[in-house]
Motif scaffolding. Structure first.
Motif, PDB file in Angstrom:
ATOM      1  N   GLY A   1       0.815  -1.210   0.000  1.00 16.27           N
ATOM      2  CA  GLY A   1       0.000   0.000   0.000  1.00 16.27           C
ATOM      3  C   GLY A   1       0.846   1.256   0.000  1.00 16.27           C
ATOM      4  O   GLY A   1       0.522   2.252  -0.652  1.00 16.27           O
ATOM      5  N   HIS A   2       1.967   1.208   0.704  1.00 16.30           N
ATOM      6  CA  HIS A   2       2.871   2.350   0.791  1.00 16.30           C
ATOM      7  C   HIS A   2       3.622   2.576  -0.521  1.00 16.30           C
ATOM      8  O   HIS A   2       3.872   3.714  -0.928  1.00 16.30           O
ATOM      9  N   LEU A   3       3.982   1.500  -1.210  1.00 19.65           N
ATOM     10  CA  LEU A   3       4.834   1.613  -2.390  1.00 19.65           C
ATOM     11  C   LEU A   3       4.068   1.622  -3.703  1.00 19.65           C
ATOM     12  O   LEU A   3       4.660   1.841  -4.761  1.00 19.65           O
ATOM     13  N   ASP A   4       2.752   1.403  -3.665  1.00 24.26           N
ATOM     14  CA  ASP A   4       1.953   1.305  -4.888  1.00 24.26           C
ATOM     15  C   ASP A   4       1.753   2.685  -5.522  1.00 24.26           C
ATOM     16  O   ASP A   4       0.964   3.506  -5.036  1.00 24.26           O
ATOM     17  N   ALA A   5       2.455   2.930  -6.617  1.00 25.31           N
ATOM     18  CA  ALA A   5       2.393   4.243  -7.271  1.00 25.31           C
ATOM     19  C   ALA A   5       1.063   4.491  -7.967  1.00 25.31           C
ATOM     20  O   ALA A   5       0.787   5.621  -8.392  1.00 25.31           O
TER      21      ALA A   5
ATOM     22  N   SER B   1      -3.555   6.993  -4.893  1.00 28.92           N
ATOM     23  CA  SER B   1      -3.492   8.451  -4.720  1.00 28.92           C
ATOM     24  C   SER B   1      -2.447   8.773  -3.658  1.00 28.92           C
ATOM     25  O   SER B   1      -2.164   7.951  -2.775  1.00 28.92           O
ATOM     26  N   PRO B   2      -1.836   9.966  -3.720  1.00 30.15           N
ATOM     27  CA  PRO B   2      -0.840  10.351  -2.710  1.00 30.15           C
ATOM     28  C   PRO B   2      -1.387  10.253  -1.288  1.00 30.15           C
ATOM     29  O   PRO B   2      -0.663   9.854  -0.368  1.00 30.15           O
ATOM     30  N   LYS B   3      -2.660  10.586  -1.104  1.00 33.59           N
ATOM     31  CA  LYS B   3      -3.250  10.537   0.241  1.00 33.59           C
ATOM     32  C   LYS B   3      -3.308   9.106   0.762  1.00 33.59           C
ATOM     33  O   LYS B   3      -2.962   8.838   1.927  1.00 33.59           O
ATOM     34  N   ARG B   4      -3.739   8.167  -0.089  1.00 38.43           N
ATOM     35  CA  ARG B   4      -3.837   6.770   0.340  1.00 38.43           C
ATOM     36  C   ARG B   4      -2.448   6.177   0.584  1.00 38.43           C
ATOM     37  O   ARG B   4      -2.244   5.411   1.516  1.00 38.43           O
TER      38      ARG B   4
ATOM     39  N   GLY C   1       1.706   4.487   4.317  1.00 41.82           N
ATOM     40  CA  GLY C   1       3.083   4.675   4.761  1.00 41.82           C
ATOM     41  C   GLY C   1       3.177   4.928   6.254  1.00 41.82           C
ATOM     42  O   GLY C   1       4.083   4.420   6.924  1.00 41.82           O
ATOM     43  N   GLU C   2       2.260   5.711   6.790  1.00 46.87           N
ATOM     44  CA  GLU C   2       2.257   5.979   8.232  1.00 46.87           C
ATOM     45  C   GLU C   2       1.974   4.697   9.015  1.00 46.87           C
ATOM     46  O   GLU C   2       2.607   4.433  10.049  1.00 46.87           O
ATOM     47  N   ALA C   3       1.024   3.905   8.540  1.00 46.19           N
ATOM     48  CA  ALA C   3       0.712   2.639   9.211  1.00 46.19           C
ATOM     49  C   ALA C   3       1.909   1.691   9.131  1.00 46.19           C
ATOM     50  O   ALA C   3       2.242   0.992  10.101  1.00 46.19           O
TER      51      ALA C   3
END
Length: 355
Positions: A129-133, A136-139, A144-146
């Motif tokens: 989820g963090h690396l999936d380009a 959207s930047p928000k998601r 990334g925070e999680a």
């Protein structure tokens, strides 16, 4: 852009005149000591120049020793066997990307870092989820925070009771000298570098071999032949197409091109690895080719720290795959292959195979 093998190695090997820092400022001191570094770049080795990079990399080497790689080998063999079992049980035809290429690298990286077995599915979901380009930047930021929260909690547990994974090894060797944020950032870099790249190499490597079936026998001959085959596939495919741009820290002439202080140079790894000056007939796949000094893992001080692990994974997957499925073939040779477009490394979204 540097495209020849000689020039790419010259640029990537010259850390005295080229920086990999993304926010380089000509007023910064040598090595970037004491500079401000945003949180997302802390622990990312590509954002450090020597001597700061040297100290950082030294802290992380306990997680990549020969003994650590030997400890991982039985697990790699186990997870590959499990994934091939699942593919066989699903029946022919099956998607090699779904059953093998997208599963093996993440499992191996979790074992390398020391992620508890029960957490691994959730850990990989957060990571992707963090690396999936394509998100959207928000998601991506929320994922990334999680992901960061999980990593920091895991690092805190390892400080209390270091395990056998990479984080435990670094904590045991360096204690608080390796900060939580440095370890968190390096874990993110490991996942970024080791998941997509190896997934891409597995899928594209199998596709290349199925298109050149006369070369598959090399994987069955002996370990040395299999190692040579892996090196040729790394050179031929070069799934990491461009590393971090190099920024000139002073005016420098590369070849016949003047690069002024502050300008960037992009190094094309695929072009360098198919340079006729590197090896004869470079556009041809030849798994019997004597290994050449390719740059698929980079060059110089930023040469991939996990190169030995990557080679071990690829050799294990390729050899086990054809031992299990000696008649492996493309399910539909006329089908157009679907390539990934939102990842930092070349790869396939699907590869239907039959046996």
């Amino acid at each position: 852009m540097a495209t020849t093998h000689t020039l790419v190695r010259q640029v990537m090997g010259d850390h005295g005149r080229f920086s990999t820092r993304r926010r380089w400022d000509p007023r910064d001191g040598v090595g970037g000591e004491g500079i401000f570094r945003p949180r997302e770049l802390v622990g990312n080795l590509m954002d450090y120049d020597p001597p700061e990079h040297t100290r950082m990399r030294q802290k992380l080497t306990p997680g990549f020793t020969l003994r650590k790689m030997q400890r991982l080998q039985p697990y790699i063999e186990q997870i590959v066997t499990e994934r091939l079992d699942a593919m066989e049980q699903a029946g022919s035809p099956a998607d090699l990307i779904e059953f093998v290429a997208d599963q093996v690298p993440g499992a191996v990286l979790c074992e390398l870092l020391g992620v508890p077995r029960d957490d691994r599915a959730m850990f990989m979901q957060l990571c992707h989820g963090h690396l999936d380009a394509s998100r959207s930047p928000k998601r991506r930021a929320a994922a990334g925070e999680a992901f960061s929260r999980y990593l920091l909690a895991m690092i805190a547990r390892e400080r209390k009771d270091p395990g056998e994974g990479m984080i435990g090894a670094v904590v045991a060797a360096y204690g608080d000298a390796a900060t939580d944020e440095e370890l968190r950032g390096f874990c993110v870099q490991v996942m970024l570098a080791g998941d997509d790249n190896i997934s891409g190499m597995i899928g594209l490597g199998v596709l290349a071999l199925l298109r050149h079936p006369e070369q598959i026998g090399a994987l069955r001959d002996d370990e040395r032949s299999a190692q040579r085959a892996v090196e040729e596939l790394l050179r031929y495919l070069t799934v990491t197409y461009s590393p971090t741009p190099r920024i000139a820290m002073q005016d420098v002439t590369i070849g016949d091109q003047l690069v002024k202080k502050g300008e960037s140079v992009i190094c094309s790894l695929p072009a360098a690895n198919r340079d006729p000056a590197l090896t004869p007939d470079p556009e041809r796949l030849d798994v019997t080719r004597e290994p050449v000094p390719h740059v698929a893992f980079g060059h110089g001080v930023h040469h991939c720290l996990g190169a030995a692990l990557a080679r071990l994974e690829l050799r294990t997957v390729y050899t086990a795959l054809w031992r299990r499925f000696p008649t492996l073939r493309l399910a539909d040779p006329a089908q157009e292959n679907m390539f990934r477009s939102t990842t930092p490394a070349y790869g396939l979204t699907e590869l239907m195979v039959a046996w």
